[in-house]
Write a protein that holds these residues in place. Structure first.
Motif, PDB file in Angstrom:
ATOM      1  N   ARG A  87       0.833  -1.202   0.000  1.00  0.00           N
ATOM      2  CA  ARG A  87       0.000   0.000   0.000  1.00  0.00           C
ATOM      3  C   ARG A  87       0.870   1.256   0.000  1.00  0.00           C
ATOM      4  N   LEU A  88       1.921   1.274   0.837  1.00  0.00           N
ATOM      5  CA  LEU A  88       2.809   2.437   0.873  1.00  0.00           C
ATOM      6  C   LEU A  88       3.567   2.613  -0.441  1.00  0.00           C
ATOM      7  N   ALA A  89       3.957   1.515  -1.069  1.00  0.00           N
ATOM      8  CA  ALA A  89       4.661   1.596  -2.352  1.00  0.00           C
ATOM      9  C   ALA A  89       3.761   2.226  -3.409  1.00  0.00           C
ATOM     10  N   VAL A  90       2.495   1.879  -3.406  1.00  0.00           N
ATOM     11  CA  VAL A  90       1.560   2.435  -4.389  1.00  0.00           C
ATOM     12  C   VAL A  90       1.261   3.895  -4.065  1.00  0.00           C
ATOM     13  N   GLU A  91       0.964   4.203  -2.804  1.00  0.00           N
ATOM     14  CA  GLU A  91       0.551   5.556  -2.428  1.00  0.00           C
ATOM     15  C   GLU A  91       1.709   6.552  -2.456  1.00  0.00           C
ATOM     16  N   ARG A  92       2.797   6.239  -1.811  1.00  0.00           N
ATOM     17  CA  ARG A  92       3.877   7.220  -1.649  1.00  0.00           C
ATOM     18  C   ARG A  92       4.878   7.229  -2.803  1.00  0.00           C
TER      19      ARG A  92
END
Length: 108
Positions: A87-92
């Motif tokens: 999720r962090l890889a996609v969002e940030r």
């Protein structure tokens, strides 16, 4: 044997009421031994209580550290869960899975 007094002469030279009795010396020695032993028991009891208090303090500290360690392990597993990382890889970082056509296989 001039100038030397035999034990018999020495006893005769002391007045009877001022001569130390062997029984008195024995009783005095036993009383001193009892006092020394009593002081040793008191000292040992004090040291035992002090060391037991220190042991309890260290056990409390160990329990607190184990609790903290368990919490840190839970926190680590939460922070490193694969779903969170994705999720962090996609969002940030705006990362995405590559399309099948974008994948290249390099052979040695």
């Amino acid at each position: 044997m001039q100038g030397r007094l035999s034990p018999r002469m020495l006893r005769a030279a002391w007045p009877a009421n001022k001569r130390p009795s062997w029984r008195l010396l024995l009783v005095t020695a036993l009383v001193l031994a009892c006092l020394i032993t009593a002081m040793a028991v008191v000292n040992t009891s004090h040291q035992t209580r002090a060391q037991y208090a220190r042991l309890q303090q260290l056990e409390r500290e160990r329990d607190q550290l184990q609790t903290e360690w368990g919490q840190l392990l839970l926190e680590e597993s939460a922070w490193s869960s694969p779903a969170r990382i994705e999720r962090l890889a996609v969002e940030r970082l705006e990362m995405r899975l590559p399309h099948v056509n974008e994948v290249e296989v390099i052979r040695p």
